[in-house]
Design a protein around this motif. Structure first.
Motif, PDB file in Angstrom:
ATOM      1  N   PRO A 126       0.815  -1.217   0.000  1.00  0.00           N
ATOM      2  CA  PRO A 126       0.000   0.000   0.000  1.00  0.00           C
ATOM      3  C   PRO A 126       0.849   1.267   0.000  1.00  0.00           C
ATOM      4  O   PRO A 126       2.012   1.253   0.399  1.00  0.00           O
ATOM      5  N   GLY A 127       0.253   2.359  -0.461  1.00  0.00           N
ATOM      6  CA  GLY A 127       0.923   3.655  -0.431  1.00  0.00           C
ATOM      7  C   GLY A 127       1.030   4.281  -1.806  1.00  0.00           C
ATOM      8  O   GLY A 127       1.178   3.577  -2.810  1.00  0.00           O
ATOM      9  N   LEU A 176       5.261   0.677  -5.441  1.00  0.00           N
ATOM     10  CA  LEU A 176       5.045  -0.015  -6.709  1.00  0.00           C
ATOM     11  C   LEU A 176       5.720  -1.385  -6.600  1.00  0.00           C
ATOM     12  O   LEU A 176       6.752  -1.654  -7.209  1.00  0.00           O
ATOM     13  N   SER A 177       5.109  -2.230  -5.775  1.00  0.00           N
ATOM     14  CA  SER A 177       5.667  -3.548  -5.518  1.00  0.00           C
ATOM     15  C   SER A 177       4.567  -4.436  -4.959  1.00  0.00           C
ATOM     16  O   SER A 177       3.489  -3.961  -4.600  1.00  0.00           O
ATOM     17  N   GLY A 198       8.823   5.397  -6.216  1.00  0.00           N
ATOM     18  CA  GLY A 198       9.312   6.627  -5.611  1.00  0.00           C
ATOM     19  C   GLY A 198       9.747   6.468  -4.173  1.00  0.00           C
ATOM     20  O   GLY A 198      10.476   7.306  -3.641  1.00  0.00           O
ATOM     21  N   ASP A 199       9.302   5.401  -3.489  1.00  0.00           N
ATOM     22  CA  ASP A 199       9.669   5.161  -2.100  1.00  0.00           C
ATOM     23  C   ASP A 199      10.537   3.905  -2.035  1.00  0.00           C
ATOM     24  O   ASP A 199      10.058   2.790  -2.251  1.00  0.00           O
ATOM     25  N   TRP A 200      11.814   4.084  -1.739  1.00  0.00           N
ATOM     26  CA  TRP A 200      12.758   2.974  -1.706  1.00  0.00           C
ATOM     27  C   TRP A 200      12.363   1.927  -0.670  1.00  0.00           C
ATOM     28  O   TRP A 200      12.640   0.734  -0.840  1.00  0.00           O
ATOM     29  N   ARG A 201      11.698   2.334   0.415  1.00  0.00           N
ATOM     30  CA  ARG A 201      11.356   1.415   1.489  1.00  0.00           C
ATOM     31  C   ARG A 201       9.974   0.779   1.328  1.00  0.00           C
ATOM     32  O   ARG A 201       9.528   0.026   2.205  1.00  0.00           O
ATOM     33  N   ALA A 202       9.300   1.067   0.242  1.00  0.00           N
ATOM     34  CA  ALA A 202       7.984   0.458   0.005  1.00  0.00           C
ATOM     35  C   ALA A 202       8.184  -0.914  -0.625  1.00  0.00           C
ATOM     36  O   ALA A 202       8.335  -1.042  -1.836  1.00  0.00           O
TER      37      ALA A 202
END
Length: 341
Positions: free
Chosen positions: A29-30, A34-35, A130-134
């Motif tokens: 989520p978020g 994108l994973s 865009g979020d490395w930790r997602a």
């Protein structure tokens, strides 16, 4: 009817055409994520399993347990996940889900005393939203297991949510083949390759067979220009990996399943060029649920050929089902964005 018994009168051209197999997807989520994770569940009491790893940069878990020389005879699930090595945590959620149902290797006298063996492999999609930790975790894996059913969604879902091949947005695809013997062979693939899925000269997909409608030259020229811009903007070397699960209801021994995992890589080589590079971690799992005498060499050859065919077609379906994305992690057009339907 148990949770893994299904009435499937209509062929869906999916890995779930193999009786008892279920597929579940879950996304991280978020807005800048994108994973995701994809789970392939085998029917009880599990499936004979094998794996063949040919990419130069694999990220895997529990693959050594599938060596025919080792003790584990059957497994209950395979996890394909985004998030690179971090995403392998998703397998823990699937293990917990299976444990709650008493499924796994029995290690004690009580029904709950089991250890589920859940092989897993990951693709590299870090930062594509865009979020490395997602990235997927145990909760993502559990959500994918809970969502498992006979309708296997394709495209930008599950482990294919952030998948890209040669600058082109890709994802999950699935296909199946029914043999003259009545056996079924199905494949599910997450297409996230360092190589390309399309011919640079024509724009046609490598995995297509039979009559091919080639894109118009001006459409292909514009598409090639756009893909060149995408690759230039990415900057860093591609870090990727294509993953596949091939399943059958044919009665395979563990060595025969190992052979099926290996020959199914031929499907990758037909539909992706080049393949098995140092920045790929290309991995194929093979699962077999059939009972009875092992196949003759002739019948085994039919299963081996079908595995490669199903993988190649699943790759093409993944490409055609994918949806392009544009965000803080980058812009990746789909094949349909560039060439139309």
């Amino acid at each position: 009817m148990t949770e893994h018994q299904t009435d499937r009168p209509v062929r869906a051209d999916s890995i779930t055409d193999v009786p008892g197999f279920l597929v579940g997807h879950a996304c991280v989520p978020g807005e800048r994520a994108l994973s995701g994770t994809t789970v392939v569940l085998a029917p009880a009491p599990g499936a004979v399993a094998a794996v063949d790893v040919r990419g130069g940069g694999p990220g895997t878990r529990e693959t050594d347990a599938l060596d025919p020389r080792n003790v584990v005879e059957r497994i209950d699930a395979v996890v394909l996940t985004g998030g690179s090595a971090y995403g392998l945590d998703a397998a823990g959620g699937v293990m917990a889900w299976l444990e709650e149902r008493g499924r796994g290797v029995r290690v004690g006298p009580e029904p709950h005393q089991v250890v589920p063996v859940v092989p897993a492999a990951c693709v590299f999609d870090l930062g594509r939203g865009g979020d490395w930790r997602a990235r997927p975790d145990a909760a993502t894996g559990r959500a994918a297991a809970e969502a498992a059913g006979t309708e296997a969604a394709q495209g930008s879902v599950g482990a294919g949510t952030g998948a890209v091949a040669g600058g082109l947005k890709c994802g999950v695809g699935t296909a199946s083949v029914t043999l003259a013997s009545g056996a079924t062979v199905g494949a599910l693939v997450v297409v996230n390759a360092a190589g390309s899925v399309l011919d640079p000269e024509t724009g046609a997909l490598y995995g297509l067979t039979g009559r091919i409608d080639y894109p118009e030259p001006d459409v292909h020229a514009a598409a090639s220009k756009r893909l060149g811009e995408v690759l230039a903007a990415a900057g860093l070397p591609p870090l990727n990996t294509t993953l596949a699960v091939v399943a059958t209801d044919a009665p395979l021994t563990r060595p025969q399943a190992q052979k099926l995992a290996g020959t199914s890589h031929d499907g990758l080589a037909r539909a992706i060029r080049p393949v098995h590079l140092m920045h790929d971690g290309d991995t194929v799992f093979a699962l077999a649920t059939g009972a009875g005498e092992p196949l003759s060499p002739v019948d085994l050859n039919s299963v081996l050929a079908a595995g490669a065919d199903a993988v190649a077609r699943a790759i093409t379906k993944a490409v055609l089902a994918a949806e392009g994305v544009a965000g803080p992690g980058g812009a990746f057009p789909s094949y349909r964005d560039l060439y139309g339907s």
